[in-house]
Design a protein around this motif. Structure first.
Motif: not given
Length: 277
Positions: A125-126, A199-200, A219
């Motif tokens: 997601s990053k 997010a982690d 996402k």
């Protein structure tokens, strides 16, 4: 006396006629087709069950079958019910998973027919590319043995880790990682948890069915897709004693029918589904 002999002769003739008629009827009964069946299906949600409802169930219903759906909160519960004979079929597992389940639970489930599958893939997601990898990054992968094996094989195929070459790709585990040059932190967790902790994580390996169920396609970015082997194709599963029943053969015919294949051609524009080999 003469009349008595005549009546005995007539009685004997009628007995032979009765026996012959009875045998003929008995033979006829044994050749009757199996009675139509209400197929009890275990459902845990997701696109494999949706595909069955949209493309397979209508074919079966045209043949006179009725589909009764029993919902389960977890797939393992569905498989347990199948092994105990409380349902007839489910469609959400691959053969590698079934093999481990049979071994651990002492069941006799068998693959009835391979169905279209959505591969397990490496996402983030990053980040957008494999080259974005840095030392010490965290990767979330499924914890159940069969999907964990897929994840380790996929990470090895991406060149991020090395694994024991003497272990089958469908049986890999954490202990089989021989080299981890980037000191990656590989966290095993429930597949359905991964979409909620993006997010982690820096990268994550997620089964395609989980991606769709969680509706996180927008996402995450696809980094690398697994190479789908025969053992990893999704199958319709039944108990071994039922694989030759008429209703089971009807399910198999439906998945292999021209009508089903035509449906897939119209509903696979993005090539999300991988057809059976």
């Amino acid at each position: 006396m003469k009349n008595r002999k005549i009546w005995l002769t007539i009685a004997a003739f009628l007995s032979v006629l009765f026996l012959a008629t009875g045998c003929a009827n008995q033979k006829k009964d044994t050749t009757k087709p199996e009675k139509k069946h209400t197929i009890v299906m275990g459902v845990t949600g997701g696109q494999y069950n949706d595909l069955f409802d949209k493309a397979v169930a209508p074919i079966l219903e045209k043949e006179g079958y009725k589909i009764k759906r029993v919902n389960f909160s977890q797939f393992m519960l569905s498989n347990t019910a199948l092994g105990e004979g409380n349902i007839d079929v489910n469609v959400a597992q691959h053969t590698a998973y079934m093999r481990i389940f049979n071994r651990d639970k002492k069941t006799d489930l068998v693959p009835l027919v391979a169905t279209p599958s959505v591969p397990c893939s490496l996402y983030s997601s990053k980040y957008y590319h494999k080259s974005d990898l840095k030392n010490g990054m965290t990767i979330g992968i499924p914890q159940d043995p069969s999907n964990a094996a897929r994840a380790y094989a996929l990470l090895a195929d991406a060149g991020w880790i090395k694994v024991n070459k003497n272990v089958k790709s469908t049986e890999l585990a954490a202990k089989d990682v021989t080299e981890n040059p980037h000191q990656l932190v590989i966290k095993e967790m429930d597949s359905n948890t991964i979409p909620h902790v993006l997010a982690d994580l820096d990268f994550e390996v997620i089964p395609g069915s989980v991606v769709q169920s969680a509706k996180i396609e927008k996402k995450i970015h696809l980094i690398q897709q697994e190479k789908l082997t025969k053992d990893l194709e999704i199958v319709a599963a039944v108990r071994k004693e039922n694989e030759n029943k008429d209703w089971a053969k009807a399910i198999k015919r439906a998945y292999q029918s021209k009508e089903f294949k035509d449906y897939m051609k119209k509903h696979n524009e993005d090539h999300q589904w991988v057809m059976p080999k």
